[in-house]
Design an enzyme around this catalytic site. Structure first.
Site, PDB file in Angstrom:
ATOM      1  CD  GLU A 177      16.862  37.026  50.298  1.00  0.00           C
ATOM      2  OE1 GLU A 177      17.173  36.857  49.002  1.00  0.00           O
ATOM      3  OE2 GLU A 177      16.519  38.091  50.843  1.00  0.00           O
ATOM      4  CB  CYS A 195      22.511  37.786  48.898  1.00  0.00           C
ATOM      5  SG  CYS A 195      24.100  38.541  48.817  1.00  0.00           S
TER       6      CYS A 195
HETATM    7  N1  SAH Z   1      30.087  37.722  52.774  1.00  0.00           N
HETATM    8  C1  SAH Z   1      30.640  37.017  51.401  1.00  0.00           C
HETATM    9  C2  SAH Z   1      29.523  36.240  50.859  1.00  0.00           C
HETATM   10  C3  SAH Z   1      28.303  36.878  50.887  1.00  0.00           C
HETATM   11  S1  SAH Z   1      28.120  37.930  49.378  1.00  0.00           S
HETATM   12  C4  SAH Z   1      31.566  37.656  50.556  1.00  0.00           C
HETATM   13  O1  SAH Z   1      31.657  38.818  50.741  1.00  0.00           O
HETATM   14  O2  SAH Z   1      31.943  37.205  49.509  1.00  0.00           O
HETATM   15  C5  SAH Z   1      28.263  37.061  47.927  1.00  0.00           C
HETATM   16  C6  SAH Z   1      28.849  37.872  46.670  1.00  0.00           C
HETATM   17  O3  SAH Z   1      27.628  38.633  46.284  1.00  0.00           O
HETATM   18  C7  SAH Z   1      30.054  38.799  47.171  1.00  0.00           C
HETATM   19  O4  SAH Z   1      31.079  38.591  46.000  1.00  0.00           O
HETATM   20  C8  SAH Z   1      29.481  40.057  47.203  1.00  0.00           C
HETATM   21  O5  SAH Z   1      30.521  41.177  47.211  1.00  0.00           O
HETATM   22  C9  SAH Z   1      28.266  39.935  46.004  1.00  0.00           C
HETATM   23  N2  SAH Z   1      27.567  40.995  46.147  1.00  0.00           N
HETATM   24  C10 SAH Z   1      26.832  41.589  47.165  1.00  0.00           C
HETATM   25  N3  SAH Z   1      26.105  42.591  46.699  1.00  0.00           N
HETATM   26  C11 SAH Z   1      26.141  42.442  45.364  1.00  0.00           C
HETATM   27  C12 SAH Z   1      25.528  43.428  44.454  1.00  0.00           C
HETATM   28  N4  SAH Z   1      24.685  44.503  44.920  1.00  0.00           N
HETATM   29  N5  SAH Z   1      25.885  43.216  42.962  1.00  0.00           N
HETATM   30  C13 SAH Z   1      26.514  42.175  42.604  1.00  0.00           C
HETATM   31  N6  SAH Z   1      27.374  41.688  43.780  1.00  0.00           N
HETATM   32  C14 SAH Z   1      26.818  41.730  44.991  1.00  0.00           C
END
Ligand code: SAH
Length: 352
Positions: free
Chosen positions: A89, A332
């Protein structure tokens, strides 16, 4: 694995061109076609004979669009299939101040954060630098009429610092003046926190925006929601962020998902203050985006803003982030999961 032409720097292309007995200027022609995400058919200024040679080693395009969902705020979530059939995605986010693309760097994710849809099915494989770049090139071509791409965020599926070499190569390619020429300040890498690779990024001369997904300011709470907290301490993370700031001069962004009744209390404000004291940073507070496989809920809007005010009153720079595109399968990994799950459901129904 098939090689992608877009994975080459201008220097690599020059070597390829000269090695095939072609004039040097062809390298720039190839670079401009690659940057425009052209198919080989569109390389009309390049001799057919040379295209045939290129086709023996390289592939022109990495991705096929499977589905797109457009949000009421203009965000577009794309679901792509890679050459070997994996689904990934990417998201296009239009803003008044410039357009961003959010890219995935892995198929799935191995980090296992409980709130995150990308990691729900674990890690399948790393994406290559060319596959990461192709997401930007595809969307830049698709959205050409809307003014191009100004900003890249590595916040899609996957952990960029667990796919270090490809992340580094991708950043260098997208930053190249011969390619999309996106400045370091307009590239963000988001990580759940691998301290050694945060330092390595700075040592490798990368000065992009570093976003740390912190989400909890005590070891005890962080371990409850993020598996990575079992491997690295908050002190190691704080040291790595200071190192990054000292080497690059870039303010670090702290991502903090607000989870109702979990990390949104006055004691969490105090713990954040203690941890971040003296670090040049900004805290992005993100009300949790509920996902299909997890029961956690965001706090109410008022509580989120109160948390932000309380944090600011301790002297820490903070804001509540508006989450774009949440009406198009939210955080995501969800569009992919829902597509895969509904395909499996259809298959199961057919088998009944
Ligand atoms: N692995 C990396 C990048 C991918 S996630 C990381 O952990 O930063 C990208 C961002 O989206 C991260 O800050 C992650 O914590 C956040 N994220 C993932 N799931 C989420 C959710 N359900 N609600 C809000 N933010 C979320």
């Amino acid at each position: 694995m098939i090689k992608l032409l877009c994975e080459n720097t201008l220097e690599d292309l020059t070597e390829i061109v000269i090695g095939s007995g072609e004039p040097k200027y062809r390298a720039k022609q190839l670079m401009s076609h690659v940057t425009a995400y052209d198919s080989f058919d569109e390389y009309t200024d390049v001799p057919k004979k040379f295209i045939t040679i290129l086709k023996q080693t390289f592939c022109d395009r990495a991705l096929t669009e499977i589905k797109r969902v457009t949000s009421s705020d203009g965000a577009i979530r794309y679901l792509f299939e890679t050459v070997n059939g994996d689904l990934i995605e990417s998201v296009y986010l239009p803003h008044d101040y410039g357009n961003s693309v959010c890219v995935s760097c892995q198929v799935g994710c191995g980090m296992g954060c409980v709130f995150c849809a990308s990691g729900h099915y674990g890690l399948k494989r790393d994406l290559t630098a060319g596959e990461i770049l192709s997401q930007v090139l595809y969307i830049a071509r698709d959205r050409k009429e809307c003014g191009g791409i100004d900003k890249i965020v590595m916040m899609g599926s996957g952990e960029p610092l667990a796919n270090y070499e490809n992340t580094l190569k991708f950043i260098r390619l997208v930053n190249s003046e011969h390619g999309l020429n996106i400045g370091m300040r307009s590239i963000s890498v988001s990580t759940c926190g691998l301290p050694h690779n945060i330092k390595r990024l700075a040592d490798d001369g990368i000065s992009c925006t570093l976003s740390l997904s912190l989400h909890a300011a005590t070891a005890e709470k962080r371990k409850k929601i993020m598996r990575i907290a079992e491997r690295f301490s908050l002190r190691e993370l704080a040291d790595a962020m200071r190192y990054y700031f000292d080497k690059t001069g870039r303010r670090v962004i702290i991502e903090y998902i607000l989870i109702g009744e979990f990390n949104d209390t006055p004691s969490d404000v105090r713990a954040l203050k203690e941890l971040l004291n003296g670090l040049c940073c900004h805290v992005n507070l993100i009300p949790l985006n509920p996902t299909d496989h997890c029961d956690l809920k965001p706090p109410g809007r008022k509580k989120a803003y109160k948390f932000c005010e309380d944090l600011k009153s301790t002297g820490i720079s903070a804001s509540v982030r508006r989450s774009m595109g949440s009406d198009v399968a939210g955080a995501c990994g969800q569009l992919k999961n829902r597509t895969v799950e509904s395909a499996a459901e259809t298959k199961n129904n057919r088998n009944l």
